[in-house]
Scaffold this motif. Structure first.
Motif, PDB file in Angstrom:
ATOM      1  N   ALA A   1      -4.318  24.228  -9.075  1.00 26.71           N
ATOM      2  CA  ALA A   1      -4.851  23.658  -9.247  1.00 26.71           C
ATOM      3  C   ALA A   1      -3.963  22.593  -8.739  1.00 26.71           C
ATOM      4  O   ALA A   1      -3.398  22.369  -7.868  1.00 26.71           O
ATOM      5  N   ALA A   2      -4.855  21.856  -7.508  1.00 28.18           N
ATOM      6  CA  ALA A   2      -5.162  20.516  -6.604  1.00 28.18           C
ATOM      7  C   ALA A   2      -5.925  19.299  -7.185  1.00 28.18           C
ATOM      8  O   ALA A   2      -6.974  19.442  -7.443  1.00 28.18           O
ATOM      9  N   ILE A   3      -5.337  17.806  -7.028  1.00 26.30           N
ATOM     10  CA  ILE A   3      -6.275  17.164  -6.500  1.00 26.30           C
ATOM     11  C   ILE A   3      -6.203  16.636  -5.698  1.00 26.30           C
ATOM     12  O   ILE A   3      -5.134  15.642  -5.000  1.00 26.30           O
ATOM     13  N   PHE A   4      -7.085  15.932  -4.544  1.00 20.72           N
ATOM     14  CA  PHE A   4      -7.122  15.169  -3.252  1.00 20.72           C
ATOM     15  C   PHE A   4      -7.986  13.771  -3.948  1.00 20.72           C
ATOM     16  O   PHE A   4      -9.329  13.944  -4.129  1.00 20.72           O
ATOM     17  N   GLU A   5      -7.407  12.926  -2.628  1.00 23.25           N
ATOM     18  CA  GLU A   5      -8.784  11.941  -2.043  1.00 23.25           C
ATOM     19  C   GLU A   5      -8.880  11.557  -1.454  1.00 23.25           C
ATOM     20  O   GLU A   5      -7.782  11.106  -0.652  1.00 23.25           O
ATOM     21  N   TYR A   6      -9.991  11.200  -0.941  1.00 25.87           N
ATOM     22  CA  TYR A   6     -10.310  11.067   0.796  1.00 25.87           C
ATOM     23  C   TYR A   6      -9.099  11.502   1.481  1.00 25.87           C
ATOM     24  O   TYR A   6      -8.984  11.149   3.166  1.00 25.87           O
ATOM     25  N   GLY A   7      -9.278  12.516   1.465  1.00 24.05           N
ATOM     26  CA  GLY A   7      -8.647  13.549   2.340  1.00 24.05           C
ATOM     27  C   GLY A   7      -7.221  14.056   2.081  1.00 24.05           C
ATOM     28  O   GLY A   7      -6.270  14.366   2.865  1.00 24.05           O
ATOM     29  N   ASP A   8      -6.656  12.977   1.065  1.00 23.12           N
ATOM     30  CA  ASP A   8      -5.011  12.655   0.955  1.00 23.12           C
ATOM     31  C   ASP A   8      -4.782  13.620  -0.298  1.00 23.12           C
ATOM     32  O   ASP A   8      -5.542  14.207  -1.571  1.00 23.12           O
ATOM     33  N   LEU A   9      -3.864  15.058  -0.080  1.00 25.07           N
ATOM     34  CA  LEU A   9      -3.344  15.337  -1.362  1.00 25.07           C
ATOM     35  C   LEU A   9      -2.401  14.490  -1.847  1.00 25.07           C
ATOM     36  O   LEU A   9      -1.081  14.196  -1.717  1.00 25.07           O
ATOM     37  N   LEU A  10      -2.993  15.030  -3.502  1.00 26.37           N
ATOM     38  CA  LEU A  10      -2.334  13.411  -4.707  1.00 26.37           C
ATOM     39  C   LEU A  10      -1.154  15.062  -5.216  1.00 26.37           C
ATOM     40  O   LEU A  10      -0.970  13.915  -5.954  1.00 26.37           O
ATOM     41  N   GLY A  11      -1.437  16.231  -5.580  1.00 30.01           N
ATOM     42  CA  GLY A  11      -0.921  17.135  -6.456  1.00 30.01           C
ATOM     43  C   GLY A  11      -1.626  18.064  -6.500  1.00 30.01           C
ATOM     44  O   GLY A  11      -2.938  18.182  -6.145  1.00 30.01           O
ATOM     45  N   GLU A  12      -0.622  19.126  -6.697  1.00 25.23           N
ATOM     46  CA  GLU A  12      -0.901  20.546  -6.837  1.00 25.23           C
ATOM     47  C   GLU A  12       0.879  21.457  -7.378  1.00 25.23           C
ATOM     48  O   GLU A  12       1.219  20.778  -8.466  1.00 25.23           O
ATOM     49  N   THR A  13      -0.115  22.380  -8.538  1.00 28.88           N
ATOM     50  CA  THR A  13       0.788  22.911  -9.654  1.00 28.88           C
ATOM     51  C   THR A  13       1.638  23.636  -8.911  1.00 28.88           C
ATOM     52  O   THR A  13       1.271  24.144  -7.218  1.00 28.88           O
ATOM     53  N   PRO A  14       2.584  24.210  -9.394  1.00 28.50           N
ATOM     54  CA  PRO A  14       3.174  25.168  -8.507  1.00 28.50           C
ATOM     55  C   PRO A  14       2.949  26.674  -8.987  1.00 28.50           C
ATOM     56  O   PRO A  14       1.916  26.472  -9.349  1.00 28.50           O
ATOM     57  N   ARG A  15       2.352  27.367  -7.620  1.00 26.98           N
ATOM     58  CA  ARG A  15       1.369  28.585  -7.067  1.00 26.98           C
ATOM     59  C   ARG A  15       2.303  29.493  -7.962  1.00 26.98           C
ATOM     60  O   ARG A  15       3.832  29.691  -8.688  1.00 26.98           O
ATOM     61  N   PHE A  16       1.727  31.138  -8.975  1.00 23.02           N
ATOM     62  CA  PHE A  16       2.378  31.711  -9.301  1.00 23.02           C
ATOM     63  C   PHE A  16       2.929  31.475 -10.272  1.00 23.02           C
ATOM     64  O   PHE A  16       4.576  31.804 -11.031  1.00 23.02           O
ATOM     65  N   PRO A  17       2.460  30.542 -11.823  1.00 17.56           N
ATOM     66  CA  PRO A  17       2.905  29.804 -12.772  1.00 17.56           C
ATOM     67  C   PRO A  17       3.297  30.805 -13.635  1.00 17.56           C
ATOM     68  O   PRO A  17       3.016  31.604 -13.632  1.00 17.56           O
ATOM     69  N   ASP A  18       4.588  30.219 -14.536  1.00 18.89           N
ATOM     70  CA  ASP A  18       4.686  31.900 -15.927  1.00 18.89           C
ATOM     71  C   ASP A  18       4.103  31.039 -16.687  1.00 18.89           C
ATOM     72  O   ASP A  18       3.881  32.134 -17.649  1.00 18.89           O
ATOM     73  N   GLY A  19       3.112  30.144 -16.551  1.00 17.93           N
ATOM     74  CA  GLY A  19       2.625  30.228 -18.449  1.00 17.93           C
ATOM     75  C   GLY A  19       1.405  28.614 -18.035  1.00 17.93           C
ATOM     76  O   GLY A  19       1.507  29.138 -16.819  1.00 17.93           O
ATOM     77  N   GLY A  20       1.312  28.388 -18.653  1.00 10.95           N
ATOM     78  CA  GLY A  20       0.382  27.023 -18.308  1.00 10.95           C
ATOM     79  C   GLY A  20       0.764  26.228 -18.091  1.00 10.95           C
ATOM     80  O   GLY A  20       1.958  25.956 -18.196  1.00 10.95           O
ATOM     81  N   THR A  21       0.154  25.450 -17.304  1.00  8.18           N
ATOM     82  CA  THR A  21       0.297  23.997 -16.199  1.00  8.18           C
ATOM     83  C   THR A  21      -0.780  23.406 -15.932  1.00  8.18           C
ATOM     84  O   THR A  21      -1.815  23.793 -16.059  1.00  8.18           O
ATOM     85  N   PHE A  22      -0.835  21.616 -15.940  1.00  2.00           N
ATOM     86  CA  PHE A  22      -1.287  21.112 -15.084  1.00  2.00           C
ATOM     87  C   PHE A  22      -1.099  20.118 -14.064  1.00  2.00           C
ATOM     88  O   PHE A  22       0.069  19.929 -14.175  1.00  2.00           O
ATOM     89  N   VAL A  23      -1.557  19.576 -12.885  1.00  2.00           N
ATOM     90  CA  VAL A  23      -1.529  18.576 -12.041  1.00  2.00           C
ATOM     91  C   VAL A  23      -2.453  17.654 -12.513  1.00  2.00           C
ATOM     92  O   VAL A  23      -3.352  17.534 -12.411  1.00  2.00           O
TER      93      VAL A  23
END
Length: 681
Positions: free
Chosen positions: A250-272
């Motif tokens: 999961a990831a969030i971008f703004e006008y070309g900039d990556l603002l945040g993303e979750t660790p990939r292959f998580p053990d459980g539920g997560t959010f960014v």
């Protein structure tokens, strides 16, 4: 003014992209996990929470999509989410397979406060390689103007839905699903043109080697092209691995900039989460007239969007900003990015001056060298420009012009630099001429009285410029300006003379905070001698002073920053006022976030200790008031600027470029907004 400390008072909105754990074809489990993350997001003051594609049913279940028990369980799960949402702050966007008029659709269900705001079907269904969605689902292309029954509610259905918050927190968002963003013209493109500022993508997106980088590139470029925020959520642990694997990206971008993303292959539920700067997006869209032109052309002839209204209020508490705000917007904290910026800025300066010298046919460049930052950088650029066009460095005519307050240290550094760079040096003592002019004016200093007023200062500044222009006449040369962007913004330049006037100014759009790093860049580039690098280091350590007034008691130098304010703060204000047109209160909010704690954020490399300090909100408010008064009252100086190259996307103050303004405007509106909306402490 307690709302000052909330991001929701400054055109920000917090959104979350979620990856709940899955169990194959278990809507009850999916519902529980969705609500568990939704509750956490509500506690975190999120306004929107995005969940994966077909998250309530799970994605990789093949022909189980045709089973009525599963589809009934999905509807029951949606009913539970709708009911639970009554007590939750955020809008929830969840993925579910829904039946409609004898067909099955892959949909996004938008839920808020016990209501379904609308349902958006997936437009483009992949049916290649590992994908075969056309086996189960009907495409959403052309589905507009319809209604659908969901959990006993009849709600808008189609690809023509925009969702607009009309409450205290105002924003507009649109939804698309997975493959929709991989096609040449994603549905969200038109949605952005129609006013959507936040674009949400519910995805399942299995993982293969290298695919995560492709996702980042795709989402970042799409957010840049549509001048939007783009949130993406992919399926995570628990999906069927019969033939595929899942990384829960999961990831969030703004006008070309990556603002945040979750660790990939998580053990459980997560959010960014990310705090989206809606003000930035709105300013960009207003300024980019080509965006508006394209919008009018592309939307013409298409069915209009249906605007689905809802209301979100501001949380009744401070909500601190969780977002990296560069303390030095002209100077990136990342060392690699800083090196690249310095390389580009330096070479832009050199190319600009080289072209001007070639175009005029002049063989000499005339420059005043004080031993301070600005003239040092201008002299370095001038010598390199001479190298570039094949002229001898001796064609650079560098003059020291000592006045009544010139220190031995700066004069020695000026001469050391002149000699180290191999240019032609000379000295003209302006004091006799200055005494004569002050005497002719009847100024008290001309009678021997120690009166150091603005006339005393500007007589010296004016004479220096007068000498340089006459020397240019005498030698067939071009006067190279040294004044920088920060001085122009603050009016810290004498009109018609001093740092304001030249034939070509290489520093005109370089901020004071950046110039320091340009000099460090040259010193460490290997292109100058060790002796030159040592001299540059000495110059960087020198107090910033115009050296126009003799030292005071105890030898205290005339300090520029004691008068016009700390350059780190003033450059911060300049950047956001010029580049984005933000309100003073928003700039103060950002400055408080960036500067109020010394441990927050990262520092640019080799930052002087004098700039490694925190500023209180009272400091920020005071110096912003100084900035606004000086900025607006000095426009007449900027209206008559000489030529010089634009360096930074942060903007210039050229009257032919980024800043065109009337010379008789007032700071009243800006000062009023500052006073009414920024606490004094």
């Amino acid at each position: 003014m307690k709302q000052f400390f909330s991001l929701y008072s400054h055109d920000f909105v917090r959104i979350a992209s979620c990856v709940p754990p899955a169990q194959v074809a278990d809507p009850e489990f999916a519902t529980q996990e969705t609500l568990r993350l939704a509750s956490k997001g509500a506690d975190d003051d999120c306004a929107i929470m995005l969940f994966p594609e077909l998250g309530i049913s799970s994605y990789a279940i093949d022909d189980l999509f045709f089973q009525d028990p599963l589809l009934d369980a999905v509807e029951a799960g949606l009913r539970s989410i709708i009911e639970a949402s009554r007590d939750l702050y955020p809008v929830l966007v969840v993925g579910a397979p829904l039946r409609h008029e004898g067909a099955l659709f892959n949909t996004a269900v938008v839920i808020h406060r016990g209501a379904v705001l609308g349902v958006v079907p997936k437009s483009y269904l992949p049916n290649y390689r590992e994908f075969y969605e056309r086996r189960y689902f009907s495409p959403g292309t052309g589905v507009t103007g319809r209604m659908i029954d969901v959990a006993g509610l009849t709600v808008p259905f189609g690809t023509d839905l925009l969702f607009r918050s009309k409450g205290e927190v105002s924003f507009t968002f649109a939804v698309e699903i997975c493959e929709d963003v991989w096609v040449p013209v994603p549905p969200s493109t038109r949605a952005a043109m129609a006013g959507a500022e936040i674009l949400l993508n519910l995805s399942a997106s299995n993982i293969t080697i290298g695919k995560a980088d492709t996702r980042r590139l795709l989402c970042a470029s799409h957010s840049a092209r549509t001048v939007s925020a783009y949130a993406y959520s992919a399926a995570g642990p628990g999906e069927s691995t019969t033939d595929l694997a899942w990384d829960g990206h999961a990831a969030i971008f703004e006008y070309g900039d990556l603002l945040g993303e979750t660790p990939r292959f998580p053990d459980g539920g997560t959010f960014v989460t990310a705090d989206i700067d809606l003000g930035r997006l709105r300013q960009e869209r207003m300024r980019l007239n080509s965006f508006g032109d394209c919008t009018r052309q592309e939307l013409d002839g298409h069915p209009p969007f249906r605007m689905i209204g809802f209301s979100i209020a501001k949380p009744d508490k401070p909500v601190p900003l969780r977002r990296t705000v560069e303390r030095f917007p002209y100077v990136p904290a990342n060392p690699a990015r800083l090196r690249e910026d310095c390389y580009e800025a330096y070479n832009i300066q050199v190319q600009g001056l080289a072209k001007r010298l070639s175009a005029t046919g002049l063989k000499h460049a005339v420059i005043g060298v004080s031993g301070g930052l600005d003239s040092t950088q201008a002299l370095i650029v001038t010598t390199r420009a001479m190298d570039l066009i094949g002229l001898d460095r001796k064609n650079v005519l560098a003059y020291t012009l000592p006045g009544f307050a010139t220190s031995d240290n700066t004069k020695a550094n000026a001469w050391a630099l002149i000699n180290a760079l191999g240019v032609t040096g000379a000295e003209i003592d302006i004091r006799p001429s200055a005494r004569q002019m002050l005497a002719d004016l009847g100024h008290p200093f001309g009678r021997g009285e120690p009166v150091y007023d603005v006339t005393f200062e500007n007589v010296q500044a004016g004479l220096r410029t007068d000498y340089l222009f006459r020397l240019a006449n005498q030698n067939g040369g071009l006067v190279v300006g040294t004044g920088d962007l920060s001085e122009l913004a603050l009016g810290w330049c004498t009109y018609g003379v001093g740092d304001h006037m030249s034939h070509y100014n290489v520093n005109a759009s370089v901020s004071k905070t950046l110039i320091q790093h340009l000099i460090r860049f040259v010193a460490g580039s290997g292109d100058v001698s060790e002796e030159t690098a040592r001299i540059l280091s000495d110059i960087l350590a020198t107090e910033i002073s115009p050296e126009l007034v003799p030292p005071g008691e105890g030898g205290a130098l005339q300090s520029t920053q004691d008068i016009v304010g700390p350059y780190p703060l003033q450059d911060f204000t300049l950047y956001y006022l010029n580049r984005y047109g933000f309100r003073p209160s928003k700039i103060a909010f950002l400055a408080h976030h960036a500067w109020s704690e010394v441990e927050r954020g990262a520092w640019p490399v080799d930052l002087p200790d004098a700039d490694r300090r925190a500023y209180s909100l009272a400091d920020i408010r005071h110096w912003m008031e100084v900035f606004l008064k000086r900025f607006f009252s000095s426009q007449f100086k900027r209206s008559t600027l000489p030529n010089g190259p634009k360096i930074s996307s942060g903007g210039s103050l050229s009257p032919r470029g980024d800043w065109r303004a009337p010379s008789d405007s007032s700071a009243k509106v800006w000062l009023k907004e500052l006073a009414e909306n920024v606490p004094e402490a």
